[in-house]
Design a protein around this motif. Structure first.
Motif, PDB file in Angstrom:
ATOM      1  N   PRO A  82     -95.291  35.133  32.720  1.00  0.00           N
ATOM      2  CA  PRO A  82     -94.496  33.925  32.909  1.00  0.00           C
ATOM      3  C   PRO A  82     -93.177  34.237  33.606  1.00  0.00           C
ATOM      4  O   PRO A  82     -92.572  35.287  33.377  1.00  0.00           O
ATOM      5  CB  PRO A  82     -94.252  33.438  31.479  1.00  0.00           C
ATOM      6  N   ILE A  83     -92.757  33.321  34.468  1.00  0.00           N
ATOM      7  CA  ILE A  83     -91.454  33.430  35.122  1.00  0.00           C
ATOM      8  C   ILE A  83     -90.746  32.108  34.844  1.00  0.00           C
ATOM      9  O   ILE A  83     -91.081  31.074  35.420  1.00  0.00           O
ATOM     10  CB  ILE A  83     -91.578  33.667  36.636  1.00  0.00           C
ATOM     11  N   TYR A  84     -89.806  32.134  33.929  1.00  0.00           N
ATOM     12  CA  TYR A  84     -89.071  30.928  33.554  1.00  0.00           C
ATOM     13  C   TYR A  84     -87.953  30.704  34.557  1.00  0.00           C
ATOM     14  O   TYR A  84     -87.261  31.644  34.947  1.00  0.00           O
ATOM     15  CB  TYR A  84     -88.502  31.060  32.145  1.00  0.00           C
ATOM     16  N   ILE A  85     -87.761  29.436  34.950  1.00  0.00           N
ATOM     17  CA  ILE A  85     -86.771  29.141  35.986  1.00  0.00           C
ATOM     18  C   ILE A  85     -86.000  27.866  35.666  1.00  0.00           C
ATOM     19  O   ILE A  85     -86.551  26.901  35.134  1.00  0.00           O
ATOM     20  CB  ILE A  85     -87.446  29.034  37.377  1.00  0.00           C
ATOM     21  N   CYS A  86     -84.719  27.891  35.978  1.00  0.00           N
ATOM     22  CA  CYS A  86     -83.853  26.705  36.010  1.00  0.00           C
ATOM     23  C   CYS A  86     -83.590  26.478  37.496  1.00  0.00           C
ATOM     24  O   CYS A  86     -82.895  27.262  38.130  1.00  0.00           O
ATOM     25  CB  CYS A  86     -82.551  26.950  35.259  1.00  0.00           C
ATOM     26  N   ARG A  87     -84.171  25.406  38.048  1.00  0.00           N
ATOM     27  CA  ARG A  87     -84.263  25.261  39.503  1.00  0.00           C
ATOM     28  C   ARG A  87     -83.134  24.421  40.115  1.00  0.00           C
ATOM     29  O   ARG A  87     -83.005  23.241  39.859  1.00  0.00           O
ATOM     30  CB  ARG A  87     -85.617  24.635  39.872  1.00  0.00           C
ATOM     31  N   GLU A  88     -82.339  25.063  40.958  1.00  0.00           N
ATOM     32  CA  GLU A  88     -81.426  24.461  41.929  1.00  0.00           C
ATOM     33  C   GLU A  88     -80.432  23.431  41.395  1.00  0.00           C
ATOM     34  O   GLU A  88     -80.029  22.550  42.116  1.00  0.00           O
ATOM     35  CB  GLU A  88     -82.240  23.831  43.076  1.00  0.00           C
ATOM     36  N   GLY A  89     -80.022  23.572  40.168  1.00  0.00           N
ATOM     37  CA  GLY A  89     -79.060  22.617  39.636  1.00  0.00           C
ATOM     38  C   GLY A  89     -77.659  23.174  39.488  1.00  0.00           C
ATOM     39  O   GLY A  89     -76.777  22.495  38.985  1.00  0.00           O
ATOM     40  N   HIS A  95     -84.666  26.383  50.393  1.00  0.00           N
ATOM     41  CA  HIS A  95     -84.534  25.348  49.369  1.00  0.00           C
ATOM     42  C   HIS A  95     -85.892  24.700  49.136  1.00  0.00           C
ATOM     43  O   HIS A  95     -86.712  24.585  50.057  1.00  0.00           O
ATOM     44  CB  HIS A  95     -83.505  24.305  49.829  1.00  0.00           C
ATOM     45  N   SER A  96     -86.143  24.245  47.932  1.00  0.00           N
ATOM     46  CA  SER A  96     -87.450  23.656  47.600  1.00  0.00           C
ATOM     47  C   SER A  96     -87.750  22.388  48.391  1.00  0.00           C
ATOM     48  O   SER A  96     -88.908  22.021  48.565  1.00  0.00           O
ATOM     49  CB  SER A  96     -87.545  23.364  46.102  1.00  0.00           C
ATOM     50  N   SER A  97     -86.723  21.717  48.900  1.00  0.00           N
ATOM     51  CA  SER A  97     -86.937  20.481  49.665  1.00  0.00           C
ATOM     52  C   SER A  97     -87.650  20.748  50.998  1.00  0.00           C
ATOM     53  O   SER A  97     -88.168  19.827  51.613  1.00  0.00           O
ATOM     54  CB  SER A  97     -85.609  19.762  49.918  1.00  0.00           C
ATOM     55  N   THR A 155     -79.414  26.891  50.502  1.00  0.00           N
ATOM     56  CA  THR A 155     -78.483  25.902  51.034  1.00  0.00           C
ATOM     57  C   THR A 155     -79.232  24.602  51.261  1.00  0.00           C
ATOM     58  O   THR A 155     -80.336  24.596  51.807  1.00  0.00           O
ATOM     59  CB  THR A 155     -77.862  26.393  52.356  1.00  0.00           C
ATOM     60  N   HIS A 156     -78.615  23.510  50.803  1.00  0.00           N
ATOM     61  CA  HIS A 156     -79.207  22.179  50.973  1.00  0.00           C
ATOM     62  C   HIS A 156     -78.083  21.206  51.294  1.00  0.00           C
ATOM     63  O   HIS A 156     -77.113  21.099  50.537  1.00  0.00           O
ATOM     64  CB  HIS A 156     -79.940  21.756  49.703  1.00  0.00           C
ATOM     65  N   ASP A 157     -78.199  20.512  52.411  1.00  0.00           N
ATOM     66  CA  ASP A 157     -77.172  19.563  52.854  1.00  0.00           C
ATOM     67  C   ASP A 157     -75.793  20.204  52.905  1.00  0.00           C
ATOM     68  O   ASP A 157     -74.791  19.597  52.522  1.00  0.00           O
ATOM     69  CB  ASP A 157     -77.144  18.327  51.949  1.00  0.00           C
ATOM     70  N   GLY A 158     -75.741  21.456  53.337  1.00  0.00           N
ATOM     71  CA  GLY A 158     -74.468  22.156  53.486  1.00  0.00           C
ATOM     72  C   GLY A 158     -73.899  22.734  52.206  1.00  0.00           C
ATOM     73  O   GLY A 158     -72.837  23.340  52.232  1.00  0.00           O
ATOM     74  N   ASN A 159     -74.577  22.550  51.082  1.00  0.00           N
ATOM     75  CA  ASN A 159     -74.099  23.072  49.801  1.00  0.00           C
ATOM     76  C   ASN A 159     -74.991  24.215  49.337  1.00  0.00           C
ATOM     77  O   ASN A 159     -76.214  24.128  49.440  1.00  0.00           O
ATOM     78  CB  ASN A 159     -74.100  21.974  48.736  1.00  0.00           C
ATOM     79  N   SER A 160     -74.372  25.254  48.798  1.00  0.00           N
ATOM     80  CA  SER A 160     -75.137  26.359  48.231  1.00  0.00           C
ATOM     81  C   SER A 160     -75.441  26.059  46.773  1.00  0.00           C
ATOM     82  O   SER A 160     -74.565  25.631  46.024  1.00  0.00           O
ATOM     83  CB  SER A 160     -74.345  27.657  48.320  1.00  0.00           C
TER      84      SER A 160
END
Length: 129
Positions: free
Chosen positions: A61-68, A101-103, A38-43
């Motif tokens: 390897p761990i491939y990731i598509c991050r938080e979009g 969250h990464s932030s 959760t970031h700024d109230g959004n999941s």
């Protein structure tokens, strides 16, 4: 064993690349993940796939598509549905984990070390050797 995240992007068009990696490396498939935060109230969701090392390598390897990708448990986005279907096509199941969250972290590297710690602790990936 060295485990490292390889970021493909934030899950827009690169989700198709992640799914293609799963299809073409089915023999190396280790585990799939949907990380929710959760970031700024959004999941939001991050999609990731861990592969077994190739050959004699000690690199996982761990491939990731991050938080979009917006995340709603009741109505999944089309991108998450595509990912889940790809994982089912290779007769596997994804693991859903709620994380920070990464932030929250000052550097992206700290965030990825946090994720590796969670995955090792829960035995989703092998321990450090």
């Amino acid at each position: 064993m060295i485990q490292q995240f390889i970021e493909l992007g934030q899950g827009y068009g690169d989700i198709y690349e992640l799914c293609e990696l799963v299809k073409t490396n089915e023999h190396r498939f280790h585990n799939a993940f949907i990380f929710t935060a959760t970031h700024d109230g959004n999941s939001v969701a991050s999609l990731a796939v861990a592969f077994k090392p190739s050959g004699e390598s000690k690199f996982m390897p761990i491939y990731i598509c991050r938080e979009g990708i917006p995340y709603n448990e009741e109505k999944l986005s089309k991108r998450i549905e595509i990912f889940k279907q790809t994982i089912q096509d290779v007769k596997q199941q994804e693991n859903i984990l709620e994380i920070k969250h990464s932030s929250v972290f000052s550097e992206k590297n700290q965030y990825y070390q946090y994720l590796i710690g969670i995955l090792r602790l829960n035995r989703y990936i092998p321990p450090m050797q």
